[in-house]
Design a protein around this motif. Structure first.
Motif: not given
Length: 161
Positions: A63-65
């Protein structure tokens, strides 16, 4: 810090226990002039068989966020005993890494900004074996022979007819 592919490379690092793996990653990256956008990981390995016990990547691939794990883990969290080894995987495509051996603890020097690098020996390895950089025009840069993947080994369309 040792580089197994070059026995001459060695670098000592003094780091505070309350600094994070991210702090160490950024310091190593900056010291070695590595590009900031390349992913890296710290791997906690077993002393006996070098199997990976835990990975702390610089990028949250799931999850790059979300924040990256190495920003929340301190050096003291992973290096709690003598002879603990960490691998710093700096070239994920070629699986090249540095071995970080925990050697000892010492009192903090008040006038130093940590991490501190010293006893540097040997040639710093290139960050990657392969250069995937795009040129200013958005195309791959030419290789050392003056070719790129799009120019058909130095031939253009007119050479084919």
């Amino acid at each position: 810090m040792l580089y197994p592919q070059d026995e001459e490379f060695e670098m000592d690092i003094a780091v505070k226990g309350n600094q994070t793996l991210w702090d160490l990653h950024v310091a190593i990256r900056d010291k070695l002039n590595f590009k900031p956008d390349e992913p890296a990981s710290f791997l906690m390995v077993s002393d006996k068989d070098w199997s990976i016990r835990k990975e702390y990547p610089s990028v949250n691939f799931e999850d790059p966020t979300q924040d990256v794990p190495m920003k929340n883990i301190t050096i003291a969290d992973v290096v709690g005993r003598a002879k603990q080894k960490l691998l710093y995987l700096f070239d994920m495509f070629s699986e090249r890494y540095f071995v970080l051996d925990f050697v000892s603890t010492a009192d903090e020097e008040k006038d130093l900004e940590y991490p501190v690098f010293f006893n540097e020996k040997g040639k710093i390895p290139d960050q990657t074996f392969y250069d995937f950089d795009l040129g200013d025009n958005g195309e791959e840069d030419e290789d050392e022979f003056g070719f790129n993947d799009d120019d058909m080994y130095g031939l253009d369309e007119n050479d084919l007819y």
